[in-house]
Design an enzyme around this catalytic site. Structure first.
Site, PDB file in Angstrom:
ATOM      1  N   ASP A  53      71.054  22.405 100.790  1.00 43.17           N
ATOM      2  CA  ASP A  53      69.718  22.921 100.463  1.00 43.17           C
ATOM      3  C   ASP A  53      68.603  22.074 101.061  1.00 43.17           C
ATOM      4  O   ASP A  53      67.651  22.595 101.638  1.00 43.17           O
ATOM      5  CB  ASP A  53      69.517  22.957  98.939  1.00 43.17           C
ATOM      6  N   ARG A  93      63.826  11.973  87.676  1.00 44.15           N
ATOM      7  CA  ARG A  93      62.798  12.769  88.375  1.00 44.15           C
ATOM      8  C   ARG A  93      61.456  12.070  88.483  1.00 44.15           C
ATOM      9  O   ARG A  93      60.808  12.163  89.531  1.00 44.15           O
ATOM     10  CB  ARG A  93      62.665  14.154  87.741  1.00 44.15           C
ATOM     11  N   ASP A 133      64.163  20.434  86.734  1.00 47.88           N
ATOM     12  CA  ASP A 133      63.898  19.319  87.640  1.00 47.88           C
ATOM     13  C   ASP A 133      62.666  19.605  88.495  1.00 47.88           C
ATOM     14  O   ASP A 133      61.877  18.716  88.799  1.00 47.88           O
ATOM     15  CB  ASP A 133      65.126  19.049  88.511  1.00 47.88           C
ATOM     16  N   SER A 136      77.302  22.873  88.941  1.00 50.24           N
ATOM     17  CA  SER A 136      76.148  22.174  89.504  1.00 50.24           C
ATOM     18  C   SER A 136      76.129  20.783  88.875  1.00 50.24           C
ATOM     19  O   SER A 136      76.135  20.636  87.651  1.00 50.24           O
ATOM     20  CB  SER A 136      74.864  22.931  89.157  1.00 50.24           C
TER      21      SER A 136
HETATM   22  N1  ARG Z   1      69.926  19.930  81.739  1.00 49.93           N
HETATM   23  C1  ARG Z   1      69.779  18.625  82.288  1.00 49.93           C
HETATM   24  C2  ARG Z   1      68.333  18.260  82.405  1.00 49.93           C
HETATM   25  O1  ARG Z   1      67.535  19.127  82.541  1.00 49.93           O
HETATM   26  C3  ARG Z   1      70.552  18.434  83.546  1.00 49.93           C
HETATM   27  C4  ARG Z   1      69.894  18.787  84.831  1.00 49.93           C
HETATM   28  C5  ARG Z   1      70.858  18.631  85.936  1.00 49.93           C
HETATM   29  N2  ARG Z   1      70.296  18.949  87.186  1.00 49.93           N
HETATM   30  C6  ARG Z   1      70.964  19.590  88.140  1.00 49.93           C
HETATM   31  N3  ARG Z   1      70.320  19.822  89.251  1.00 49.93           N
HETATM   32  N4  ARG Z   1      72.217  19.968  87.981  1.00 49.93           N
HETATM   33  O2  ARG Z   1      67.956  17.127  82.323  1.00 49.93           O
END
Ligand code: ARG
Length: 409
Positions: A16, A96, A125, A176
């Protein structure tokens, strides 16, 4: 120089973000990439740099940010016992703000007018990176090519290959994944049905607790001002300590989390995590606070911890309320020094002992044996005054609530 100026892109090295480099370049941007090692085990900074340049980046920054991540993001979260909805140690949410900070810092250095990320339009994110970037510099534009380009997976692979970027047309990965030192998030695929038990192949940092060793390990964690500084008496740096504890606790199956999480984008999501070091350290830290902090400080802190976790989760890491809560938490942590003994066994990290030089747990006050320093005689007067409002109330409004005495003795 691209006609639209420079953009700094958070670059993982995956498909990506590689396609994002291409796509942004085609839109007329000069793309500068930023790749960081924050303890995701599958990162090769040099390879990422080469791939970014090969994909058309004009410059590719790579950083080992493990130390920064631990000291500026993970430790503050540990001091705040940061757990979203009481369960999720904020693993991904903590990374992040650091990524946003790096993008903004590089944008300043490079004179870029925009920053960019490769998040989709459904996750959180994207919200965190964009809100954090805005908090740091509201003038910067934020671009989200993956959210905007409407490629199907197949079209994306074809586009990549036609531009000389290696991409496999294999079926997409079963989950993921997002990973850093503080843990690993596993989402999507068959996990989306909450009735499905997560299969073993979802996990990489933890063994199945049912198959964990039959004998426990005990680990001693020493904290100074709320921060872990030694493991089993051996002083080590933060990242080293977390890595070691991930191994140790993971080998006992500690840190598997399976929850339904309320996403900030409004829907409930099934989330699986494995965070062996985080869970062990959070259990230890919370326990140490019980012998080092004043009752009212502790109560108020527990309330603010909920707010801290929500703010972090929701992308408000750089915000006025979070700054205020951080100041409160730092003040409390001046007192949180000592050692905690944790038993790692069959998926659990249970505190089995703790001590602190400046504990306000006082044995002579607590003991019912020899050496009792508690003033028993003072109890009578204390109770009289403590109970005064109730005595006053009941003598004014008598309670007619006799128990049922009909049952024979
Ligand atoms: N649900 C979690 C959060 O929002 C995990 C996010 C994981 N990110 C990903 N791109 N798989 O903090």
């Amino acid at each position: 120089m691209g006609k639209k100026g420079k953009v700094v892109l958070a670059y993982s090295g995956g498909l990506d973000t590689s396609v994002s480099v291409l796509w942004l370049s085609e839109q007329g941007y000069d793309v500068v990439t930023m790749t960081a090692d924050i303890g995701q085990r599958v990162i090769d900074l040099q390879a990422a740099k080469n791939k970014a340049l090969h994909s058309g980046a004009v410059k590719a920054y790579v950083f080992d940010l493990k130390k920064t991540f631990v000291e500026k993001y993970v430790w503050p979260a540990l001091k705040a016992n940061g757990m979203y909805q009481g369960t999720y140690p904020l693993t991904s949410a903590l990374s992040r703000p650091l990524i946003a900070k790096m993008l903004v810092d590089i944008a300043h250095r490079e004179g870029a007018s925009a920053v960019a990320h490769g998040c989709t339009g459904k996750g959180q994110d994207q919200v965190r990176i964009e809100v954090c970037a805005t908090a740091l510099n509201p003038m910067l534009e934020v671009l989200a090519p993956v959210r905007d380009w409407h490629f199907s997976r197949e079209a994306e692979v074809e586009y990549a290959i036609s531009h000389g970027i290696p991409a496999q047309a294999t079926k997409s990965a079963p989950y993921s994944i997002d990973e850093n030192l503080w843990g690993r998030a596993i989402e999507c695929g068959m996990l989306e049905d909450p009735w499905n038990e997560p299969p073993e192949d979802a996990y990489q940092l933890t063994v199945n607790p049912l198959e964990a060793p039959e004998r426990p390990d005990f680990v001693e964690l020493t904290f100074e001002r709320g921060i872990p500084v030694a493991l089993n008496g051996e002083r080590m740096d933060g990242a080293g300590l977390i890595l070691k504890l991930n191994d140790l606790a993971g080998s006992h199956g500690v840190g598997r989390i399976d929850m339904i999480e309320d996403r900030l984008v409004g829907f409930k999501s099934r989330e699986v995590y494995e965070c062996p070091a985080a869970i062990t350290l959070l259990n230890a830290h919370r326990a140490l606070e019980t012998i080092t902090l004043d009752k009212r400080v502790l109560t108020t802190k527990r309330e603010l911890e909920v707010r801290f976790a929500e703010l972090t989760y929701e992308g408000y890491w750089f915000s006025p309320l979070k700054d205020c809560i951080d100041a409160f938490i730092d003040e409390t942590q001046k007192y949180v020094s000592g050692t905690v003994k944790v038993r790692l066994f069959k998926g659990q990290a249970v505190v089995r002992g703790m001590k602190a030089d400046k504990a306000i747990y006082k044995h002579d006050l607590a003991t019912y044996s020899e050496g009792d320093a508690f003033d028993h005689a003072a109890a009578a007067g204390f109770i009289k005054i403590w109970g005064l409002p109730i005595r006053t109330w009941t003598s004014t409004f008598p309670r007619n609530n006799e128990e049922d005495l009909s049952i024979e003795a």
